[in-house]
Design an enzyme around this catalytic site. Structure first.
Site, mmCIF file in Angstrom:
data_model
loop_
_atom_site.group_PDB
_atom_site.id
_atom_site.type_symbol
_atom_site.label_atom_id
_atom_site.label_comp_id
_atom_site.label_asym_id
_atom_site.label_seq_id
_atom_site.Cartn_x
_atom_site.Cartn_y
_atom_site.Cartn_z
ATOM 1 N N SER A 133 0.838 -1.192 0.000
ATOM 2 C CA SER A 133 0.000 0.000 0.000
ATOM 3 C C SER A 133 0.879 1.250 0.000
ATOM 4 O O SER A 133 1.742 1.411 -0.860
ATOM 5 C CB SER A 133 -0.948 -0.035 1.211
ATOM 6 O OG SER A 133 -1.918 0.970 1.142
ATOM 7 N N ASP A 288 -9.192 -6.676 -3.886
ATOM 8 C CA ASP A 288 -8.815 -5.333 -3.428
ATOM 9 C C ASP A 288 -9.587 -4.280 -4.217
ATOM 10 O O ASP A 288 -9.426 -4.157 -5.433
ATOM 11 C CB ASP A 288 -7.303 -5.148 -3.614
ATOM 12 C CG ASP A 288 -6.760 -3.883 -2.973
ATOM 13 O OD1 ASP A 288 -7.548 -3.004 -2.615
ATOM 14 O OD2 ASP A 288 -5.519 -3.791 -2.841
ATOM 15 N N HIS A 317 -8.080 -5.133 0.372
ATOM 16 C CA HIS A 317 -6.784 -4.470 0.509
ATOM 17 C C HIS A 317 -6.020 -4.984 1.731
ATOM 18 O O HIS A 317 -4.787 -5.127 1.684
ATOM 19 C CB HIS A 317 -7.008 -2.963 0.619
ATOM 20 C CG HIS A 317 -5.766 -2.139 0.499
ATOM 21 N ND1 HIS A 317 -5.023 -2.072 -0.657
ATOM 22 C CD2 HIS A 317 -5.129 -1.345 1.401
ATOM 23 C CE1 HIS A 317 -3.984 -1.270 -0.477
ATOM 24 N NE2 HIS A 317 -4.028 -0.822 0.767
#
Length: 336
Positions: A133, A288, A317
């Protein structure tokens, strides 16, 4: 936690300057004689430098990133509230906390602070630079900033530029902070209710329709209020408020929005990615919705030495943190 004090002015990409910075960091394991076993982990939005805590599926004794084999470093990012200079830090020029006056910063500023710490620790090479991320944003910027230092990249649920979708989510979350009547006050609790709401929205994007339907559907069809998912989102919001800060959330989501590898490098992402020559493992999570697999596929298409793996997971995610066993298996195969 260890602390590195940099007493020199720290110039930010946006033009402002911090008079000095402190970087909070953790290390695990021992540096070998050749200094060739460094694994540096870049953390995401509200995490901290204790990677053995928040990424325990991959980092720890007998895990794929093992302190018995690796010298593991993780530094708290600039703008956070877990040891590194951020909005709750005291501005040495005013002797008061920065709060809302903390200047705007970018992913590149975070990487600049990491590099100062690397130099302080005397590390000449990073064998593996890892991040998911927002951590992946830092990894990509660092690979471009110090190609002679960083040898291998491990990227999860990340992208070459922040998407319009994610910028829209962050904008909505900041509107929630602004709607809190205490926002802007010189207090560590300012914006707490707004932060709770922002986290609730964030939680929806970190997960997805499938996993919420699976885990949070009420068994009672007669219910008219107090739904299980409502309780879950309230709980997640309260939990973040109790451990994080609204001003940090503001500056860090702004930094997320600034992420674009093409800025100052000609604008186009493809030629910039083609300059990243490190061997790279890219992992996408099938469900995600915050940083969809199309983003990781784009990276894999344009990074010259990339291996792409898509993990089938319902966790969205957050799968890059939760799916430790699946990720470890692919990471081990890639290392071999």
């Amino acid at each position: 936690m260890n602390y590195f004090q940099n007493a020199q002015p720290f110039a930010l990409e946006g033009g402002q300057t911090l008079p000095e910075i402190t970087v909070g960091y953790h290390t695990f394991g021992q540096l070998n004689a050749k200094k060739s076993n460094v694994v540096w982990i870049c953390h995401a939005l509200t995490a901290n430098s204790n990677a053995m805590d928040w990424w325990d599926g991959l980092v720890g004794e007998n895990k794929v990133i093992d302190p018995a084999k690796h010298f593991i470093v993780c530094a708290n990012i600039l703008g956070s509230c877990y040891g590194t200079t951020g909005p709750l830090s005291v501005n040495p020029q005013t002797q008061e906390p920065y709060y809302a006056s903390f200047p705007a910063m970018t992913i590149r500023d975070m990487v600049k602070a990491h590099i100062l710490l690397r130099e302080h620790l005397g590390l000449e090479k990073i064998q593996i630079l890892a991040g998911g991320s927002m951590g992946g944003f830092q990894v990509l910027e660092w690979a471009l900033a110090e190609p002679e230092v960083v040898e291998n990249l491990f990227l999860l649920a990340t992208s070459a530029a922040e998407s319009t979708w994610s910028i829209g989510i962050h904008t909505t979350q900041r509107l929630m902070l602004e709607a809190d009547g205490t926002w802007g006050e010189p207090s560590p609790t300012a914006g707490a209710k707004g932060l709770k709401a922002a986290r609730a929205l964030g939680t929806l994007t970190y997960r997805n329709y499938q996993i919420l339907a699976q885990n949070q559907t009420d068994p009672d069809p007669e219910k008219l209020d107090n739904y299980r998912v409502s309780s879950y989102l309230n709980y997640q919001g309260d939990k973040l408020v109790n451990r994080f800060n609204a001003y940090s959330y503001w500056v860090l989501t702004k930094a997320l929005d600034s992420h674009h590898l093409g800025r100052g490098r000609g604008g186009k992402l493809e030629p910039v990615l083609q300059k990243i020559n490190q061997r790279t493992l890219i992992i996408g999570i099938s469900s995600d919705i915050l940083c969809p697999v199309q983003e990781q596929q784009f990276l894999a298409q344009h990074l010259p030495h990339a291996t792409y793996v898509e993990i089938d997971s319902n966790y969205g995610h957050d799968g890059f943190i939760i799916e430790g066993e699946k990720i470890s298996r692919h990471f081990t195969e890639w290392l071999d």
